[in-house]
Design a protein around this motif. Structure first.
Motif, PDB file in Angstrom:
ATOM      1  N   ALA A   1       0.831  -1.206   0.000  1.00  0.00           N
ATOM      2  CA  ALA A   1       0.000   0.000   0.000  1.00  0.00           C
ATOM      3  C   ALA A   1       0.864   1.254   0.000  1.00  0.00           C
ATOM      4  N   ASN A   2       1.894   1.267   0.832  1.00  0.00           N
ATOM      5  CA  ASN A   2       2.783   2.431   0.904  1.00  0.00           C
ATOM      6  C   ASN A   2       3.547   2.614  -0.405  1.00  0.00           C
ATOM      7  N   VAL A   3       4.018   1.507  -0.981  1.00  0.00           N
ATOM      8  CA  VAL A   3       4.730   1.574  -2.261  1.00  0.00           C
ATOM      9  C   VAL A   3       3.822   2.149  -3.335  1.00  0.00           C
ATOM     10  N   LEU A   4       2.586   1.685  -3.373  1.00  0.00           N
ATOM     11  CA  LEU A   4       1.639   2.155  -4.391  1.00  0.00           C
ATOM     12  C   LEU A   4       1.342   3.642  -4.231  1.00  0.00           C
TER      13      LEU A   4
ATOM     14  N   LEU B   1       4.612   9.753  -9.692  1.00  0.00           N
ATOM     15  CA  LEU B   1       4.234   9.804 -11.105  1.00  0.00           C
ATOM     16  C   LEU B   1       3.416  11.040 -11.447  1.00  0.00           C
ATOM     17  N   THR B   2       2.798  11.629 -10.439  1.00  0.00           N
ATOM     18  CA  THR B   2       1.981  12.827 -10.677  1.00  0.00           C
ATOM     19  C   THR B   2       2.667  14.100 -10.175  1.00  0.00           C
ATOM     20  N   THR B   3       3.946  13.972  -9.819  1.00  0.00           N
ATOM     21  CA  THR B   3       4.736  15.125  -9.397  1.00  0.00           C
ATOM     22  C   THR B   3       5.786  15.412 -10.465  1.00  0.00           C
ATOM     23  N   LYS B   4       5.958  16.666 -10.813  1.00  0.00           N
ATOM     24  CA  LYS B   4       6.761  17.039 -11.978  1.00  0.00           C
ATOM     25  C   LYS B   4       8.189  16.520 -11.927  1.00  0.00           C
ATOM     26  N   ARG B   5       8.929  16.830 -10.866  1.00  0.00           N
ATOM     27  CA  ARG B   5      10.355  16.473 -10.838  1.00  0.00           C
ATOM     28  C   ARG B   5      10.585  14.958 -10.876  1.00  0.00           C
ATOM     29  N   PRO B   6       9.931  14.165 -10.013  1.00  0.00           N
ATOM     30  CA  PRO B   6      10.125  12.713 -10.100  1.00  0.00           C
ATOM     31  C   PRO B   6       9.731  12.151 -11.462  1.00  0.00           C
ATOM     32  N   ALA B   7       8.631  12.675 -12.023  1.00  0.00           N
ATOM     33  CA  ALA B   7       8.164  12.177 -13.320  1.00  0.00           C
ATOM     34  C   ALA B   7       9.196  12.457 -14.410  1.00  0.00           C
ATOM     35  N   ILE B   8       9.854  13.609 -14.350  1.00  0.00           N
ATOM     36  CA  ILE B   8      10.881  13.955 -15.337  1.00  0.00           C
ATOM     37  C   ILE B   8      12.085  13.027 -15.193  1.00  0.00           C
ATOM     38  N   VAL B   9      12.491  12.770 -13.947  1.00  0.00           N
ATOM     39  CA  VAL B   9      13.630  11.875 -13.699  1.00  0.00           C
ATOM     40  C   VAL B   9      13.323  10.474 -14.221  1.00  0.00           C
ATOM     41  N   ILE B  10      12.113   9.993 -13.961  1.00  0.00           N
ATOM     42  CA  ILE B  10      11.703   8.663 -14.423  1.00  0.00           C
ATOM     43  C   ILE B  10      11.693   8.617 -15.945  1.00  0.00           C
ATOM     44  N   PHE B  11      11.195   9.677 -16.576  1.00  0.00           N
ATOM     45  CA  PHE B  11      11.139   9.725 -18.037  1.00  0.00           C
ATOM     46  C   PHE B  11      12.547   9.720 -18.645  1.00  0.00           C
ATOM     47  N   ILE B  12      13.451  10.514 -18.060  1.00  0.00           N
ATOM     48  CA  ILE B  12      14.835  10.547 -18.550  1.00  0.00           C
ATOM     49  C   ILE B  12      15.490   9.178 -18.365  1.00  0.00           C
ATOM     50  N   SER B  13      15.204   8.540 -17.237  1.00  0.00           N
ATOM     51  CA  SER B  13      15.739   7.201 -16.989  1.00  0.00           C
ATOM     52  C   SER B  13      15.219   6.213 -18.022  1.00  0.00           C
ATOM     53  N   PHE B  14      13.950   6.361 -18.382  1.00  0.00           N
ATOM     54  CA  PHE B  14      13.343   5.496 -19.391  1.00  0.00           C
ATOM     55  C   PHE B  14      14.021   5.670 -20.750  1.00  0.00           C
ATOM     56  N   ILE B  15      14.261   6.916 -21.143  1.00  0.00           N
ATOM     57  CA  ILE B  15      14.925   7.187 -22.422  1.00  0.00           C
ATOM     58  C   ILE B  15      16.344   6.619 -22.413  1.00  0.00           C
ATOM     59  N   GLY B  16      17.078   6.878 -21.336  1.00  0.00           N
ATOM     60  CA  GLY B  16      18.444   6.369 -21.243  1.00  0.00           C
ATOM     61  C   GLY B  16      18.494   4.854 -21.260  1.00  0.00           C
ATOM     62  N   LEU B  17      17.575   4.230 -20.531  1.00  0.00           N
ATOM     63  CA  LEU B  17      17.523   2.776 -20.478  1.00  0.00           C
ATOM     64  C   LEU B  17      17.182   2.190 -21.840  1.00  0.00           C
ATOM     65  N   THR B  18      16.266   2.826 -22.543  1.00  0.00           N
ATOM     66  CA  THR B  18      15.860   2.353 -23.864  1.00  0.00           C
ATOM     67  C   THR B  18      17.009   2.430 -24.859  1.00  0.00           C
ATOM     68  N   VAL B  19      17.726   3.552 -24.842  1.00  0.00           N
ATOM     69  CA  VAL B  19      18.854   3.736 -25.772  1.00  0.00           C
ATOM     70  C   VAL B  19      19.973   2.744 -25.472  1.00  0.00           C
ATOM     71  N   LEU B  20      20.324   2.623 -24.195  1.00  0.00           N
ATOM     72  CA  LEU B  20      21.399   1.713 -23.817  1.00  0.00           C
ATOM     73  C   LEU B  20      21.024   0.264 -24.116  1.00  0.00           C
ATOM     74  N   TYR B  21      19.758  -0.068 -23.902  1.00  0.00           N
ATOM     75  CA  TYR B  21      19.304  -1.432 -24.204  1.00  0.00           C
ATOM     76  C   TYR B  21      19.422  -1.713 -25.700  1.00  0.00           C
ATOM     77  N   TRP B  22      19.019  -0.760 -26.525  1.00  0.00           N
ATOM     78  CA  TRP B  22      19.073  -0.966 -27.973  1.00  0.00           C
ATOM     79  C   TRP B  22      20.514  -1.204 -28.424  1.00  0.00           C
ATOM     80  N   ILE B  23      21.444  -0.417 -27.887  1.00  0.00           N
ATOM     81  CA  ILE B  23      22.849  -0.586 -28.252  1.00  0.00           C
ATOM     82  C   ILE B  23      23.365  -1.951 -27.796  1.00  0.00           C
TER      83      ILE B  23
END
Length: 212
Positions: A157-160, A167-189
């Motif tokens: 419950a606390n994790v959720l 996910l609904t807060t600007k700064r954490p959401a931006i960090v998560i999005f950047i992490s997603f892009i970086g992870l996607t690029v590194l995975y593809w390579i």
């Protein structure tokens, strides 16, 4: 020399004791991916689904090792000798980070292989993107919120609640999005390199069989 090695070992334990534990956590989804996706049977029992849930709960631990580069940065700023940094810190840290990420790559490739086997090839790319997104979220929750995989069972419950808040807060959401892009690029390579090595190995194997 013994004194130098003893000092190096002490320094390693102080700054890099995380390596064995984090690699172990990354190894769990890696091994589970072979049981889930590479076994002969494609049936999905209740036990299969439970294992699948455990697999995804632990999967972010593999790419999480990428963020452990901060330990290497801290070590290089701690004033240790070039000998210790060059022969101990840098090789071991890079080994752990690259090994952990490669286990992630192979785990996701195994997932794609399974989807192809059960006739869902068109969903492979989508599943990879969804997996990167979930892992980017998991990396953030682990690095910044200090949650562990087993918190999903101990305190779901606390994790959720905290996850939804981030996910609904600007700064954490931006960090998560950047992490997603970086992870996607590194995975593809890494995926291209891994598949290229596999193809090369198969070609060498085929030539050897031909000569035999």
């Amino acid at each position: 020399m013994k004194e130098i090695l003893a000092n190096a070992l002490e320094v390693f334990n102080w700054h890099s004791g995380w390596i064995i534990w984090n690699l172990f956590l990354a190894l769990i989804p890696f091994l589970l991916s072979f049981w889930l996706y590479r076994r002969r049977s494609t049936s999905r029992s209740l036990f299969w689904w439970i294992t699948f849930a455990v697999f995804f709960a632990f999967l972010p631990n593999a790419p999480y090792l990428l963020t452990d580069i901060i330990h290497l940065i801290r070590a290089t700023r701690s004033g240790y000798s070039a000998f210790i940094l060059t022969l101990i810190f840098i090789p071991l840290h890079l080994f752990a980070i690259l090994t952990g990420f490669e286990m992630y790559v192979i785990s996701v490739l195994n997932q794609g292989h399974y989807l192809k086997r059960i006739g869902l090839k068109k969903y492979v790319n989508g599943s990879e993107i969804a997996t990167h997104a979930l892992c980017a979220l998991g990396i953030y929750m682990g690095r910044f919120r200090r949650f562990n995989s087993w918190d999903l069972v101990n305190d779901p419950a606390n994790v959720l609640l905290i996850t939804l808040d981030d996910l609904t807060t600007k700064r954490p959401a931006i960090v998560i999005f950047i992490s997603f892009i970086g992870l996607t690029v590194l995975y593809w390579i890494a995926k291209q390199i891994t598949l290229g090595l596999v193809l090369r190995f198969r070609e060498m194997q085929a030539k050897q069989e031909w000569f035999d």
